[in-house]
Design an enzyme around this catalytic site. Structure first.
Site, PDB file in Angstrom:
ATOM      1  N   ALA A 317      -0.060   4.021  -2.733  1.00  0.00           N
ATOM      2  CA  ALA A 317      -0.145   5.421  -3.153  1.00  0.00           C
ATOM      3  C   ALA A 317      -1.228   6.143  -2.370  1.00  0.00           C
ATOM      4  O   ALA A 317      -1.035   7.297  -1.950  1.00  0.00           O
ATOM      5  CB  ALA A 317      -0.432   5.500  -4.655  1.00  0.00           C
ATOM      6  N   TYR A 318      -2.349   5.479  -2.154  1.00  0.00           N
ATOM      7  CA  TYR A 318      -3.456   6.117  -1.439  1.00  0.00           C
ATOM      8  C   TYR A 318      -3.061   6.441   0.002  1.00  0.00           C
ATOM      9  O   TYR A 318      -3.425   7.502   0.533  1.00  0.00           O
ATOM     10  CB  TYR A 318      -4.685   5.202  -1.457  1.00  0.00           C
ATOM     11  CG  TYR A 318      -5.905   5.834  -0.826  1.00  0.00           C
ATOM     12  CD1 TYR A 318      -6.727   6.691  -1.564  1.00  0.00           C
ATOM     13  CD2 TYR A 318      -6.231   5.594   0.500  1.00  0.00           C
ATOM     14  CE1 TYR A 318      -7.829   7.297  -0.984  1.00  0.00           C
ATOM     15  CE2 TYR A 318      -7.340   6.195   1.087  1.00  0.00           C
ATOM     16  CZ  TYR A 318      -8.131   7.039   0.335  1.00  0.00           C
ATOM     17  OH  TYR A 318      -9.219   7.634   0.919  1.00  0.00           O
ATOM     18  N   ARG A 319      -2.311   5.547   0.617  1.00  0.00           N
ATOM     19  CA  ARG A 319      -1.967   5.734   2.035  1.00  0.00           C
ATOM     20  C   ARG A 319      -0.735   6.609   2.230  1.00  0.00           C
ATOM     21  O   ARG A 319      -0.384   6.945   3.361  1.00  0.00           O
ATOM     22  CB  ARG A 319      -1.756   4.367   2.681  1.00  0.00           C
ATOM     23  CG  ARG A 319      -3.063   3.573   2.762  1.00  0.00           C
ATOM     24  CD  ARG A 319      -2.865   2.198   3.343  1.00  0.00           C
ATOM     25  NE  ARG A 319      -4.133   1.484   3.454  1.00  0.00           N
ATOM     26  CZ  ARG A 319      -4.246   0.197   3.747  1.00  0.00           C
ATOM     27  NH1 ARG A 319      -3.152  -0.526   3.967  1.00  0.00           N
ATOM     28  NH2 ARG A 319      -5.441  -0.368   3.822  1.00  0.00           N
TER      29      ARG A 319
END
Length: 413
Positions: A317-319
């Site tokens: 999700a962060y990337r």
């Protein structure tokens, strides 16, 4: 002042003529939370040994005045050691029964300055004849470099804990009898797994053992964290004693072998202190049905050279630049945060609001304002909330509340 000043002070006051009481100042010690008890708390039994004339139960609130020098801040005052013993004078149930130091003149003293909340502090009491009155020299650490130099000598000192150094001095400060320290989590030698006797267990192994010994699954995450951590520390110390005492009692043939063993013990203690809270948090996340890899990531790489303690909901999700940044969370974990909170500001670039789990017992309103302005949200176990200034308390987030928030985050597709 340069670091050499505290090194010289530690050398000068570290001999056989002094005994140290070492602690981190809490919001109840300083004026940070406007407590009427302002003044450092010092354990009753210890202060009675320093000032035998203080131990007079027949007198209501007996006191002793003595000279105290805060050498780190060039301050000398005659202060008061007092035993609040109302419990023995008409109030057996609700009366106080504690010793404190008072008479510092308000926030002009570094010991009461709200900005000193969380500071590692050494009280070096001179060892004198029982008929004489000891004086005391104090060093209030002003930054983490000084704290590191103190902990290099005595080992890690955590919030809410204190230690005496040397641990026993000529019988004046005897180590507690085994019955006084062996709680349900203290392992007898025959209870320690054989593999642990051969190789010191990892922090994760000890924490799993603590979870096994403590039937606390019904507690909320905040209380579970605090109880579990106490248990883990007792397990650690019992294993340490079982492994190290044979080496100590056998003696050493060279100074170098003695120093090497002492360094091994000290470094192990520092490593435990540095990672314990983080590992407990991970264990509690798992117990709260947060799935690692789906709901959180532990020690992920967010950017090159940047490794936050926890990301939510996941590295994927962060990337994913299409994943909303306002649905991402970062949690840093630091047992103390007085100086170290700034270290987290450059972690996880996509997440401007940084959550920080800490066990520090209070911060000043000024420092809290700095944290808030920098985008730091403190996560504090609910049992520690009253250590903080009243104006700050409503803005603290409990661990249970934080878990509730991240549980609602969408996961990456």
């Amino acid at each position: 002042m340069p670091a050499g000043d505290i090194i010289e002070w530690l050398d000068e006051h570290g001999g056989s003529g002094f005994v140290w009481y070492v602690k981190r100042l809490s919001g109840n010690d300083t004026l940070a939370n406007e407590s009427h008890q302002a003044g450092p708390y010092i354990p009753r039994d210890f202060l009675f040994r320093i000032f035998p004339a203080l131990a007079r139960q027949e007198v209501k609130n007996p006191d002793i005045r003595f000279d105290l020098y805060v050498d780190s801040h060039a301050d000398h005052r005659e202060v008061r050691a007092i035993w609040y013993n109302n419990r023995f004078h008409g109030n057996p149930k609700g009366g106080r029964n504690e010793t404190r130091l008072t008479g510092f003149g308000g926030s002009a003293s570094a010991l009461l300055d709200p900005e000193s909340t969380g500071a590692l502090t050494v009280f070096a009491f001179r060892v004198v004849d029982p008929s004489a009155i000891a004086d005391c020299h104090v060093w209030v650490c002003r930054h983490e470099t000084e704290e590191d130099l103190v902990e290099d000598r005595v080992g890690p000192v955590e919030p809410g804990k204190w230690l005496l150094w040397p641990p026993a001095q000529g019988g004046l400060f005897p180590s507690p009898a085994p019955a006084a320290v062996r709680t349900n989590c203290w392992l007898a030698d025959d209870e320690i797994p054989a593999a642990w006797q051969l190789k010191f267990p990892s922090g994760a192994e000890i924490i799993r053992k603590a979870a096994e010994l403590r039937d606390d699954s019904s507690l909320d995450p905040d209380r579970r964290l605090m109880r579990r951590r106490e248990c883990e520390f007792e397990i650690f110390r019992s294993v340490e004693q079982a492994i190290e005492m044979p080496h100590i009692t056998a003696g050493f043939t060279t100074i170098d072998s003695f120093i090497a063993r002492a360094q091994t013990i000290l470094q192990r203690r520092k490593a435990r202190s540095g990672h314990s809270l983080e590992l407990h948090a991970r264990e509690i996340f798992l117990e709260e049905r947060l799935i690692e890899g789906t709901h959180f990531a532990h020690q992920p790489v967010s950017e090159a050279g940047k490794t936050p303690d926890f990301l939510f909901p996941s590295v994927a999700a962060y990337r994913d630049n299409a994943f909303p940044a306002d649905r991402l969370r970062m949690l840093a974990v630091k047992t103390t945060c007085r100086d170290r909170w700034r270290q987290i500001l450059n972690e996880a670039d996509r997440i401007p609001a940084k959550h920080l789990l800490t066990l520090q017992e209070g911060v000043s309103e000024t420092q809290f304002a700095e944290m808030t302005q920098a985008g730091v949200q403190l996560v504090v176990p609910s049992g520690l909330t009253d250590k903080f200034p009243k104006a700050v308390q409503p803005h603290l987030q409990s661990l249970e509340s934080f878990i509730g928030d991240v549980r609602l985050l969408p996961v990456a597709g």
